[in-house]
Design an enzyme around this catalytic site. Structure first.
Site, PDB file in Angstrom:
ATOM      1  N   SER A 270      96.861 -24.469  -4.214  1.00 40.99           N
ATOM      2  CA  SER A 270      98.330 -24.530  -4.227  1.00 40.99           C
ATOM      3  C   SER A 270      98.847 -25.855  -3.662  1.00 40.99           C
ATOM      4  O   SER A 270      99.879 -26.365  -4.109  1.00 40.99           O
ATOM      5  CB  SER A 270      98.943 -23.338  -3.479  1.00 40.99           C
ATOM      6  OG  SER A 270      98.699 -23.426  -2.102  1.00 40.99           O
TER       7      SER A 270
ATOM      8  N   MET B 237      86.741 -26.915   1.292  1.00 43.45           N
ATOM      9  CA  MET B 237      86.152 -26.241   2.440  1.00 43.45           C
ATOM     10  C   MET B 237      84.696 -26.651   2.685  1.00 43.45           C
ATOM     11  O   MET B 237      83.863 -25.838   3.074  1.00 43.45           O
ATOM     12  CB  MET B 237      86.270 -24.716   2.267  1.00 43.45           C
ATOM     13  CG  MET B 237      87.703 -24.242   2.070  1.00 43.45           C
ATOM     14  SD  MET B 237      88.870 -24.856   3.315  1.00 43.45           S
ATOM     15  CE  MET B 237      88.595 -23.662   4.617  1.00 43.45           C
ATOM     16  N   ARG B 238      84.429 -27.928   2.495  1.00 40.58           N
ATOM     17  CA  ARG B 238      83.064 -28.426   2.684  1.00 40.58           C
ATOM     18  C   ARG B 238      83.152 -29.681   3.549  1.00 40.58           C
ATOM     19  O   ARG B 238      84.015 -30.522   3.327  1.00 40.58           O
ATOM     20  CB  ARG B 238      82.501 -28.766   1.300  1.00 40.58           C
ATOM     21  CG  ARG B 238      81.061 -29.150   1.267  1.00 40.58           C
ATOM     22  CD  ARG B 238      80.554 -29.049  -0.153  1.00 40.58           C
ATOM     23  NE  ARG B 238      80.562 -27.681  -0.618  1.00 40.58           N
ATOM     24  CZ  ARG B 238      79.628 -26.795  -0.333  1.00 40.58           C
ATOM     25  NH1 ARG B 238      78.578 -27.138   0.372  1.00 40.58           N
ATOM     26  NH2 ARG B 238      79.714 -25.547  -0.757  1.00 40.58           N
TER      27      ARG B 238
ATOM     28  N   LEU C 197      82.473 -33.254   4.724  1.00 41.53           N
ATOM     29  CA  LEU C 197      81.987 -34.493   4.103  1.00 41.53           C
ATOM     30  C   LEU C 197      81.001 -35.170   5.067  1.00 41.53           C
ATOM     31  O   LEU C 197      81.210 -35.153   6.282  1.00 41.53           O
ATOM     32  CB  LEU C 197      83.165 -35.429   3.816  1.00 41.53           C
ATOM     33  CG  LEU C 197      84.164 -34.914   2.773  1.00 41.53           C
ATOM     34  CD1 LEU C 197      85.416 -35.779   2.755  1.00 41.53           C
ATOM     35  CD2 LEU C 197      83.530 -34.860   1.385  1.00 41.53           C
TER      36      LEU C 197
ATOM     37  N   ASN D  31      93.636 -35.266   4.779  1.00 38.22           N
ATOM     38  CA  ASN D  31      93.399 -33.823   4.684  1.00 38.22           C
ATOM     39  C   ASN D  31      94.605 -33.086   5.232  1.00 38.22           C
ATOM     40  O   ASN D  31      95.290 -33.577   6.123  1.00 38.22           O
ATOM     41  CB  ASN D  31      92.164 -33.464   5.529  1.00 38.22           C
ATOM     42  CG  ASN D  31      91.881 -31.968   5.539  1.00 38.22           C
ATOM     43  OD1 ASN D  31      91.890 -31.323   4.487  1.00 38.22           O
ATOM     44  ND2 ASN D  31      91.639 -31.403   6.710  1.00 38.22           N
TER      45      ASN D  31
ATOM     46  N   HIS E  12      95.593 -29.633   7.225  1.00 34.63           N
ATOM     47  CA  HIS E  12      94.949 -28.614   8.063  1.00 34.63           C
ATOM     48  C   HIS E  12      96.028 -27.654   8.573  1.00 34.63           C
ATOM     49  O   HIS E  12      97.097 -28.090   9.007  1.00 34.63           O
ATOM     50  CB  HIS E  12      94.231 -29.296   9.236  1.00 34.63           C
ATOM     51  CG  HIS E  12      93.526 -28.322  10.112  1.00 34.63           C
ATOM     52  ND1 HIS E  12      92.345 -27.702   9.733  1.00 34.63           N
ATOM     53  CD2 HIS E  12      93.832 -27.836  11.337  1.00 34.63           C
ATOM     54  CE1 HIS E  12      91.961 -26.881  10.694  1.00 34.63           C
ATOM     55  NE2 HIS E  12      92.849 -26.943  11.680  1.00 34.63           N
TER      56      HIS E  12
ATOM     57  N   SER F 242      99.215 -29.927   9.698  1.00 35.24           N
ATOM     58  CA  SER F 242      99.091 -31.366   9.975  1.00 35.24           C
ATOM     59  C   SER F 242      98.390 -32.039   8.814  1.00 35.24           C
ATOM     60  O   SER F 242      97.451 -31.485   8.235  1.00 35.24           O
ATOM     61  CB  SER F 242      98.225 -31.605  11.222  1.00 35.24           C
ATOM     62  OG  SER F 242      98.660 -30.840  12.316  1.00 35.24           O
TER      63      SER F 242
ATOM     64  N   ASP G  33      88.465 -32.536  11.640  1.00 33.16           N
ATOM     65  CA  ASP G  33      89.911 -32.421  11.884  1.00 33.16           C
ATOM     66  C   ASP G  33      90.376 -33.343  13.011  1.00 33.16           C
ATOM     67  O   ASP G  33      91.302 -33.020  13.757  1.00 33.16           O
ATOM     68  CB  ASP G  33      90.298 -30.965  12.195  1.00 33.16           C
ATOM     69  CG  ASP G  33      89.904 -30.010  11.071  1.00 33.16           C
ATOM     70  OD1 ASP G  33      89.974 -30.413   9.900  1.00 33.16           O
ATOM     71  OD2 ASP G  33      89.500 -28.860  11.364  1.00 33.16           O
TER      72      ASP G  33
ATOM     73  N   GLU H  36     103.293 -26.435   4.240  1.00 31.83           N
ATOM     74  CA  GLU H  36     102.307 -27.411   3.735  1.00 31.83           C
ATOM     75  C   GLU H  36     102.789 -28.015   2.422  1.00 31.83           C
ATOM     76  O   GLU H  36     102.675 -29.217   2.192  1.00 31.83           O
ATOM     77  CB  GLU H  36     100.949 -26.737   3.515  1.00 31.83           C
ATOM     78  CG  GLU H  36     100.268 -26.298   4.806  1.00 31.83           C
ATOM     79  CD  GLU H  36      98.879 -25.721   4.571  1.00 31.83           C
ATOM     80  OE1 GLU H  36      98.257 -26.003   3.538  1.00 31.83           O
ATOM     81  OE2 GLU H  36      98.409 -24.967   5.448  1.00 31.83           O
TER      82      GLU H  36
HETATM   83  C1  GAR Z   1      95.554 -24.429   3.108  1.00 34.86           C
HETATM   84  O1  GAR Z   1      96.240 -23.597   4.016  1.00 34.86           O
HETATM   85  C2  GAR Z   1      94.911 -25.595   3.829  1.00 34.86           C
HETATM   86  O2  GAR Z   1      95.667 -26.071   4.912  1.00 34.86           O
HETATM   87  C3  GAR Z   1      93.626 -24.963   4.327  1.00 34.86           C
HETATM   88  O3  GAR Z   1      93.197 -24.140   3.266  1.00 34.86           O
HETATM   89  C4  GAR Z   1      94.341 -23.706   2.522  1.00 34.86           C
HETATM   90  C5  GAR Z   1      94.110 -24.085   1.072  1.00 34.86           C
HETATM   91  O4  GAR Z   1      95.070 -23.511   0.246  1.00 34.86           O
HETATM   92  N1  GAR Z   1      92.673 -25.960   4.644  1.00 34.86           N
HETATM   93  C6  GAR Z   1      91.775 -25.833   5.617  1.00 34.86           C
HETATM   94  O5  GAR Z   1      91.677 -24.844   6.304  1.00 34.86           O
HETATM   95  C7  GAR Z   1      90.864 -27.035   5.782  1.00 34.86           C
HETATM   96  N2  GAR Z   1      90.195 -26.964   7.039  1.00 34.86           N
HETATM   97  P1  GAR Z   1      95.269 -24.066  -1.235  1.00 34.86           P
HETATM   98  O6  GAR Z   1      93.879 -24.043  -1.903  1.00 34.86           O
HETATM   99  O7  GAR Z   1      96.181 -23.073  -1.864  1.00 34.86           O
HETATM  100  O8  GAR Z   1      95.838 -25.429  -1.136  1.00 34.86           O
END
Ligand code: GAR
Length: 189
Positions: free
Chosen positions: A15, A91-92, A94, A108, A110, A137, A146, A175
């Site tokens: 999203s 979610m991997r 780097l 990124n 977070h 953030s 992070d 976000e």
């Molecule tokens: C989001 O809330 C993002 O901030 C988080 O995963 C979600 C992804 O949603 N990211 C993390 O936790 C990274 N450590 P999306 O696929 O709908 O963008």
């Protein structure tokens, strides 16, 4: 103004990627999305990107060394002319090597007010701690999880009765407003 070519890495729903793509369609956008790439070939966000005429790429890291997987992703990004990378629910972790090759050019999003709650389960941890506010953030990606410089943040209230899911929805909406603004600024500096 030449628009910067951005590559977006996703692992799932995407999203935030959608919010970034939609903002890039503005006539005065400072960036174009040159590629959406994923470590999950079945990531729903890839389908959306294809339907919206964005080039996509996926490669599974399963069963191959991390360096080999990252070399494939790196080549796809460079082939697409990507100049900077936005992680959007990727979610991997780097590798240090990958981060070094793109030093200062990866950002990124977070779901916490960094430096609070690095890592996972940010919403549950914020509720558990009794915090009155949560948020998100956007930061530069460095070798530290992070941990890079924060480029922008947005706060949302934590309301009585919030669960990690209800809070996650409120943070996610923030976000979607924050990330395009920060990426626009990042691609003009
Ligand atoms: C989001 O809330 C993002 O901030 C988080 O995963 C979600 C992804 O949603 N990211 C993390 O936790 C990274 N450590 P999306 O696929 O709908 O963008």
């Amino acid at each position: 103004m030449t628009r910067k070519k951005v590559g977006i890495l996703i692992s799932g729903r995407g999203s935030n990627m959608m919010a970034l793509v939609e903002a890039s369609r503005a006539t005065d956008s400072s960036y174009d999305v040159a590629l959406v790439a994923s470590d999950k070939p079945a990531a729903p966000g890839l389908i959306w990107a294809t339907e919206h005429d964005i080039a996509t790429f996926s490669h599974s890291p399963k069963g191959i060394p991390k360096a080999e997987y990252e070399a494939v992703i790196d080549a796809a990004l460079r082939d697409a002319g990507v100049e900077c990378i936005a992680l959007a629910g990727y979610m991997r972790l780097l590798s240090d090597d990958f981060v070094a090759r793109w030093r200062g050019r990866i950002i990124n999003i977070h779901p916490s007010l960094l430096p609070k709650y690095k890592g996972l389960d940010t919403h549950a941890r914020a509720i558990e701690a009794g915090d009155a506010v949560a948020g998100c953030s956007v930061h530069i990606v460095t070798e530290e999880l992070d941990g890079g410089d924060v480029l922008g943040q947005a706060e949302v209230p934590i309301l009585p009765g919030d669960t990690p899911d209800t809070l996650a929805d409120r943070v996610l909406a923030a976000e979607h407003r924050l990330y395009p603004k920060v990426l626009a600024h990042f691609t003009t500096r």
